[in-house]
Design a protein around this motif. Structure first.
Motif, mmCIF file in Angstrom:
data_model
loop_
_atom_site.group_PDB
_atom_site.id
_atom_site.type_symbol
_atom_site.label_atom_id
_atom_site.label_comp_id
_atom_site.label_asym_id
_atom_site.label_seq_id
_atom_site.Cartn_x
_atom_site.Cartn_y
_atom_site.Cartn_z
ATOM 1 N N VAL A 31 30.982 59.323 45.843
ATOM 2 C CA VAL A 31 30.626 60.687 46.208
ATOM 3 C C VAL A 31 31.668 61.681 45.699
ATOM 4 O O VAL A 31 32.879 61.469 45.857
ATOM 5 N N ASN A 43 31.585 68.449 56.417
ATOM 6 C CA ASN A 43 30.684 67.648 55.593
ATOM 7 C C ASN A 43 31.399 66.455 54.971
ATOM 8 O O ASN A 43 30.815 65.374 54.830
ATOM 9 N N VAL A 47 30.559 62.147 55.352
ATOM 10 C CA VAL A 47 30.325 61.129 54.321
ATOM 11 C C VAL A 47 31.569 60.277 54.085
ATOM 12 O O VAL A 47 31.653 59.552 53.100
ATOM 13 N N GLU A 50 31.718 56.627 52.905
ATOM 14 C CA GLU A 50 31.381 56.271 51.525
ATOM 15 C C GLU A 50 32.652 56.332 50.663
ATOM 16 O O GLU A 50 33.743 56.578 51.159
ATOM 17 N N VAL A 94 28.238 66.363 47.399
ATOM 18 C CA VAL A 94 28.136 67.202 48.595
ATOM 19 C C VAL A 94 28.606 68.601 48.212
ATOM 20 O O VAL A 94 29.741 68.778 47.775
ATOM 21 N N TYR A 117 23.590 66.689 48.669
ATOM 22 C CA TYR A 117 23.596 67.280 50.002
ATOM 23 C C TYR A 117 24.194 68.669 49.841
ATOM 24 O O TYR A 117 25.322 68.813 49.356
ATOM 25 N N TYR A 369 23.660 63.169 58.079
ATOM 26 C CA TYR A 369 24.337 62.691 56.880
ATOM 27 C C TYR A 369 23.880 61.278 56.530
ATOM 28 O O TYR A 369 23.618 60.967 55.361
ATOM 29 N N THR A 370 23.768 60.434 57.547
ATOM 30 C CA THR A 370 23.376 59.039 57.314
ATOM 31 C C THR A 370 21.983 58.952 56.710
ATOM 32 O O THR A 370 21.712 58.106 55.854
ATOM 33 N N ILE A 373 22.421 59.620 53.014
ATOM 34 C CA ILE A 373 23.088 58.487 52.365
ATOM 35 C C ILE A 373 22.133 57.308 52.243
ATOM 36 O O ILE A 373 22.035 56.654 51.192
#
Length: 439
Positions: A31, A43, A47, A50, A94, A117, A369-370, A373
């Motif tokens: 990411v 944000n 994430v 990840e 993101v 995102y 968020y999940t 992802i």
């Protein structure tokens, strides 16, 4: 670190990217995060599980703070470089920049084949929202706008009640928020918790903070000298050059509920009222906008009215409903439904005392968020994808356009123009500084 594969023509120009995702749901995404401070920090935390491989921000202090948690990530100030370096391998982006540069980063990400995102609002104006929505539709990428409240159980239960016909056919929706970020007196600003009181564009040339690249922060917006009335957020929200006031900020969260429950897309007309004349530089603190939507399937035509700051719905002013500071009121043929972020009521309460609620039909969210992802890894859908978020963003911006033009707009969504107000064109799309064009 896995690499993406790109097809290039013999002349060396970049062709359509081959979109690759992690092969297994438990494999981490690579990411890149654009915008690391403020909402960007939140944000980034969303994430963090990840593989964060790149950090980009126009403020070196923000990158420094993020790098302390992700020391192996590459650093960038200009997100255009991030996408120009084709050897960089990452799967997803993101975007948490300020509103006026959302479209610039997001469009580059989509065209590079990256899952995206993007913090709300999706774009700075109507034309950008249409551009991003149509560009995303060409791909099979996972997209999500940052309307985190959309993932709550409360919103799901409200949508189920409306769609099940609990209050009959809904012909009115009223949405109000107490926040009043915009043009107001210093006294009112202090009372409302605002932190800036400037009422005109500053002209003095103030030296920017040492950590801030002001030219990159401006992005495609017209050049102007730095002044502390613009940064940090939420100061920039109120300036038309960079944001769109309370409407585009909180409209993303609150208008989301009627858009979802009532299957709304493009209005046929929009009219607005507020302080006159509209300020050329700063969004209003208090205003309202009324949208008319045609019938959708079995749902009747509906009027949705937005109120911010001192403006409130007639039922609220008459004290015939609970005095919630912010809320959404659905008015149907058999009753009303009042909701906010965390609660909802069927009204009149005595009429619904024995009401049998429908069984939950909208699955519980994995988390905002999940969900994104998971979609990037598996191809599963997201609920605030750019198709949905694009229509919502267009409508929010149109409320401000109607206010600034000062007349009811007859909206031709297909042509993306107000048929009775050609003067609105300048507010639907903007000109960009050289090097920041969108096409």
């Amino acid at each position: 670190m896995r690499r993406r594969t790109f097809l290039a023509s013999a002349a060396g120009t970049l062709a359509a990217p081959m979109v690759l995702s992690a092969r297994q749901p438990n494999e981490r995404l690579n990411v890149a995060v654009i915008g690391c401070g403020g909402r960007g920090a939140a944000n980034l935390a969303g994430v963090a599980a990840e593989n964060v491989v790149a950090l980009c921000d126009v403020n070196r202090a923000a990158i420094g703070a993020a790098a302390s948690r992700f020391p192996r990530a590459a650093h960038y100030a200009d997100f255009r470089r991030l996408f120009d370096e084709r050897e960089r391998a990452f799967d997803a982006v993101v975007v948490s920049t300020c509103e006026h540069t959302h479209a610039h980063a997001t469009l580059r990400a989509l065209r590079a084949g990256k899952h995206v995102y993007c913090e709300k609002p999706l774009t700075h104006n109507v034309w950008e929202a249409r551009l991003i929505r149509t560009e995303a539709a060409k791909t099979k990428l996972a997209t999500q706008m940052g309307t985190q409240i959309h993932a709550t159980d409360n919103y799901r239960r409200v949508v189920e009640l409306v769609k099940a016909g609990a209050i009959g056919g809904v012909t009115e929706a009223h949405v109000w928020v107490g926040r009043a970020w915009g043009l107001q007196s210093a006294e009112d600003a202090k009372k409302n918790g605002d932190i800036v009181h400037a009422t005109d564009r500053p002209t003095e040339d103030v030296r920017p903070p040492a950590d801030l690249d002001w030219d990159l922060w401006l992005g495609g917006a017209p050049a102007r000298p730095f002044n502390p009335v613009y940064v940090p957020g939420p100061k920039w929200y109120r300036w038309w050059a960079f944001g769109n006031g309370t409407m585009s900020d909180l409209g993303s969260h609150w208008n989301d509920l009627p858009f979802w429950a009532l299957d709304l897309k493009a209005p046929t007309s929009i009219e607005a009222s507020g302080p006159l004349p509209p300020h050329p530089e700063i969004a209003p603190a208090s205003m309202q906008a009324t949208y008319r939507f045609p019938a959708r399937g079995s749902m009747p035509a509906v009027t949705m009215t937005w109120y911010q700051g001192a403006n409130k719905p007639p039922a609220w002013t008459a004290r015939t409903i609970p005095q919630w500071g912010s809320g959404v009121l659905f008015v149907g043929s058999r009753g009303m439904l009042l909701a906010d972020y965390s609660r909802h009521l069927l009204l009149p309460e005595n009429q619904f005392a024995d009401f049998a609620r429908p069984l939950p039909s909208i699955p519980k969210s994995l988390g905002h968020y999940t969900e994104w992802i998971h979609a990037a890894k598996t191809g599963a859908p997201t609920t605030c994808n750019f198709e949905y978020a694009g229509w919502l963003t267009e409508a929010n911006h149109l409320g401000n356009v109607a206010y600034r033009v000062g007349k009811k707009l007859d909206w031709d969504a297909a042509a993306m123009r107000a048929t009775n107000a050609p003067e609105a064109d300048a507010l639907i799309r903007r000109e960009y500084r050289r090097g920041w064009e969108l096409a």
